[in-house]
Design a protein around this motif. Structure first.
Motif, PDB file in Angstrom:
ATOM      1  N   ASP A 124       5.299 -15.564  11.926  1.00 33.12           N
ATOM      2  CA  ASP A 124       4.246 -15.245  10.853  1.00 33.12           C
ATOM      3  C   ASP A 124       4.063 -13.555  11.169  1.00 33.12           C
ATOM      4  N   ASP A 125       4.623 -13.230  11.904  1.00 29.18           N
ATOM      5  CA  ASP A 125       4.323 -11.009  12.734  1.00 29.18           C
ATOM      6  C   ASP A 125       4.873 -11.050  11.361  1.00 29.18           C
ATOM      7  N   VAL A 126       4.287  -8.978  11.193  1.00 29.69           N
ATOM      8  CA  VAL A 126       4.735  -8.009  10.488  1.00 29.69           C
ATOM      9  C   VAL A 126       4.459  -6.900  10.680  1.00 29.69           C
ATOM     10  N   ALA A 127       6.014  -6.160  11.286  1.00 27.59           N
ATOM     11  CA  ALA A 127       5.444  -4.675  11.491  1.00 27.59           C
ATOM     12  C   ALA A 127       6.167  -3.383  11.163  1.00 27.59           C
ATOM     13  N   ILE A 128       5.269  -3.027  10.741  1.00 29.25           N
ATOM     14  CA  ILE A 128       6.059  -1.784   9.824  1.00 29.25           C
ATOM     15  C   ILE A 128       6.274  -0.193  10.393  1.00 29.25           C
ATOM     16  N   ALA A 129       6.790   0.933  10.287  1.00 30.49           N
ATOM     17  CA  ALA A 129       6.762   1.896  10.473  1.00 30.49           C
ATOM     18  C   ALA A 129       7.750   2.998   9.544  1.00 30.49           C
ATOM     19  N   THR A 130       7.530   3.910   9.197  1.00 27.28           N
ATOM     20  CA  THR A 130       7.604   4.554   8.246  1.00 27.28           C
ATOM     21  C   THR A 130       7.695   6.388   9.048  1.00 27.28           C
ATOM     22  N   ILE A 131       9.098   6.425   8.630  1.00 26.86           N
ATOM     23  CA  ILE A 131       9.305   7.867   9.790  1.00 26.86           C
ATOM     24  C   ILE A 131       9.635   8.634   8.074  1.00 26.86           C
ATOM     25  N   SER A 132       8.432   9.821   7.618  1.00 32.71           N
ATOM     26  CA  SER A 132       9.425  10.685   7.162  1.00 32.71           C
ATOM     27  C   SER A 132       9.184  11.716   7.310  1.00 32.71           C
ATOM     28  N   HIS A 135      12.099  14.549  11.422  1.00 32.89           N
ATOM     29  CA  HIS A 135      12.378  13.008  12.143  1.00 32.89           C
ATOM     30  C   HIS A 135      11.904  12.664  13.184  1.00 32.89           C
ATOM     31  N   ASP A 136      10.117  13.016  13.983  1.00 35.83           N
ATOM     32  CA  ASP A 136       9.978  11.915  14.515  1.00 35.83           C
ATOM     33  C   ASP A 136       8.412  12.179  14.096  1.00 35.83           C
ATOM     34  N   ARG A 137       8.251  12.291  12.953  1.00 36.24           N
ATOM     35  CA  ARG A 137       7.059  12.209  12.124  1.00 36.24           C
ATOM     36  C   ARG A 137       6.299  10.636  11.807  1.00 36.24           C
ATOM     37  N   PHE A 138       5.602  10.196  11.933  1.00 32.69           N
ATOM     38  CA  PHE A 138       5.577   8.853  11.340  1.00 32.69           C
ATOM     39  C   PHE A 138       4.400   8.522  10.573  1.00 32.69           C
ATOM     40  N   SER A 139       4.587   8.621   9.670  1.00 29.85           N
ATOM     41  CA  SER A 139       3.644   8.552   8.447  1.00 29.85           C
ATOM     42  C   SER A 139       3.797   7.641   8.028  1.00 29.85           C
ATOM     43  N   PHE A 140       3.212   5.982   8.073  1.00 26.66           N
ATOM     44  CA  PHE A 140       2.858   4.964   8.218  1.00 26.66           C
ATOM     45  C   PHE A 140       3.470   3.751   8.987  1.00 26.66           C
ATOM     46  N   ASP A 145      -1.395  -7.234   8.646  1.00 27.79           N
ATOM     47  CA  ASP A 145      -2.549  -6.741   7.628  1.00 27.79           C
ATOM     48  C   ASP A 145      -3.457  -5.638   8.252  1.00 27.79           C
ATOM     49  N   THR A 146      -3.170  -4.770   9.454  1.00 31.19           N
ATOM     50  CA  THR A 146      -3.816  -4.012   9.316  1.00 31.19           C
ATOM     51  C   THR A 146      -3.083  -2.399   9.777  1.00 31.19           C
ATOM     52  N   VAL A 147      -3.511  -1.509   8.421  1.00 25.52           N
ATOM     53  CA  VAL A 147      -2.824  -0.221   8.534  1.00 25.52           C
ATOM     54  C   VAL A 147      -3.177   0.769   9.973  1.00 25.52           C
ATOM     55  N   LEU A 148      -2.275   1.073  10.865  1.00 23.84           N
ATOM     56  CA  LEU A 148      -2.624   1.396  11.685  1.00 23.84           C
ATOM     57  C   LEU A 148      -3.014   3.519  11.491  1.00 23.84           C
ATOM     58  N   ARG A 149      -2.064   3.459  11.036  1.00 22.57           N
ATOM     59  CA  ARG A 149      -1.863   4.884  10.426  1.00 22.57           C
ATOM     60  C   ARG A 149      -1.246   5.184   8.999  1.00 22.57           C
TER      61      ARG A 149
END
Length: 424
Positions: A124-132, A135-140, A145-149
């Motif tokens: 039931d767990d979900v994690a999201i990582a976005t680079i944009s 090349h190594d910049r985590f934008s999200f 349900d917790t937004v960390l960045r």
């Protein structure tokens, strides 16, 4: 800190393998770390340019290729703390786990060219990582349900980054040269170290066969010790191509990148280093020639997208041409000529992804840089009546920016359509 120096420190960093698979693995690793375990499924949402640049290139330390494989490898035990060197070591267990994870891929529209979002799921767990943006910049980052960045999706998410981009976008060749002439020792040391790293993979590739062996074969008639300046120019082209041969085939040696690209980093350092060695110039002159080439490469990238349909080896080799002119004692006038000759010669070389033929393009581009340098010292370059060549290098930079943004958008779509069509 001096603005030029700050940008150079930020941009000239080590990477293992092609930077698009590395960035993809980095996003996968971060998503899995947020999840706290190896995901049971992965979803990828990314730009067409990321797919294009990861499709045909080798991943270091394994036989897998493509963006899905890179994300799965990162999610199966990659360490995000390694940054773009995340693929420097892979275990058999990691490769086995990655091969077993279901991975879906969606090509998004309306996102920056450098964009990848990874959704990792387990139970039931979900994690999201976005680079944009970079090349190594985590934008999200998000866990359940917790937004960390949450930053702006492009690379100008902070005032500081926006200022850097604007600063480079407006810098002229004269501005860069003026700074180079008084550059701090820290900047010179930085580019000399980058040169050593990139020469190491070039030398390695002359002794081993990778990809098309463009550089190894081109260097064979010359050997390791050029007998004249013409041979030194040609050996520089060959060794730059050799480094790309190795890197695109997944050679596990690092490269110092420029504008997020290892091939651009190679193009901007190796040829100048080879010619400098033949000329026996001191470290200060070599360092300043390398600084100028690196800054021109960064400045041209600031005027276009980091990933675009315009080949990065071409824009980087403009910096190479100017760096060679500086190395040989040329003035701003000769550099301006060399710049415009490159624009008149090679503009329009397309980027059809990262793969073995990048070495061919690097060889051709550096050979063109050698020619532009020679013409410049004879007082020759195309005038502004010649197509898209400007009255000065500054005007030519603006024209290149327009071609990249206005002229090549549809070209980029067509390139990826052809590449995906071949796969199906």
């Amino acid at each position: 800190m001096d603005k030029y120096l700050k940008i150079l420190i930020k941009e000239l960093r080590p990477a293992m393998g092609c930077t698009e698979p590395a960035a993809s693995a980095l996003a996968g690793a971060k998503a899995a770390e947020l999840l706290g375990l190896v995901p049971t499924s992965l979803e990828i949402y990314t730009s067409r340019d990321m797919v294009k640049n990861a499709m045909g290139v080798g991943i270091p330390n394994c036989s897998l290729k493509g963006i899905q494989a890179a994300v799965a490898l990162g999610a199966s035990g990659g360490d995000s703390e390694k940054g773009l060197s995340i693929l420097s070591s892979l275990t058999e267990k990691q490769i086995e786990k990655a091969s077993a994870i279901p991975v879906s891929l969606v090509i998004e529209s309306g996102v920056p060219s450098l964009y990848i979002k990874v959704i990792a799921k387990a139970g039931d767990d979900v994690a999201i990582a976005t680079i944009s943006g970079e090349h190594d910049r985590f934008s999200f980052l998000q866990y359940n349900d917790t937004v960390l960045r949450e930053l702006a999706v492009d690379a100008c998410g902070t005032e500081l980054e926006a200022e850097d981009e604007q600063f480079l976008d407006s810098a002229s060749l004269a501005d860069m040269l003026m700074w180079v002439e008084q550059a701090p020792q820290e900047a010179i040391d930085l580019v000399l170290s980058a040169k050593e790293t990139n020469l190491a993979i070039a030398r390695h590739a002359l002794d081993h066969s990778y990809g098309l062996s463009v550089g190894k074969i081109a260097a064979e008639p010359i050997g390791r010790a050029p007998k004249n300046l013409t041979e030194a120019f040609s050996l520089g082209s060959a060794m730059a191509a050799a480094a790309s041969d190795a890197r695109m085939a997944g050679c596990p040696l690092p490269v110092i990148i420029n504008s997020g690209s290892g091939n651009q980093g190679i193009t901007l350092t190796v040829p100048i280093a080879v010619v400098a060695s033949y000329l026996k110039v001191d470290d200060e002159q070599l360092g300043k020639a390398l600084l100028l080439s690196q800054l021109i490469g960064l400045g041209l990238t600031a005027r276009k997208d980091r990933l675009s349909a315009l080949c990065g080896a071409f824009t980087a080799s403009i910096g190479t041409a100017c760096g060679l002119v500086y190395l040989l004692g040329g003035s701003l006038e000769e550099m301006d000529r060399a710049f415009n000759t490159m624009v008149g010669n090679l503009t329009g070389i397309i980027c059809d992804g990262a793969k073995s033929t990048c070495a061919l393009k690097i060889y051709s581009c550096v050979e063109a840089a050698n020619l532009a340098c020679n013409l410049a010292f004879r007082g020759l370059s195309p005038g502004s009546e010649s197509g898209i060549v400007g009255k000065s290098s500054m005007e030519s930079m603006d024209f290149l920016s327009r071609i990249s943004h206005e002229g090549m958008e549809e070209t980029d779509k067509t390139i990826l359509s052809i590449m995906l069509g071949k796969q199906s």
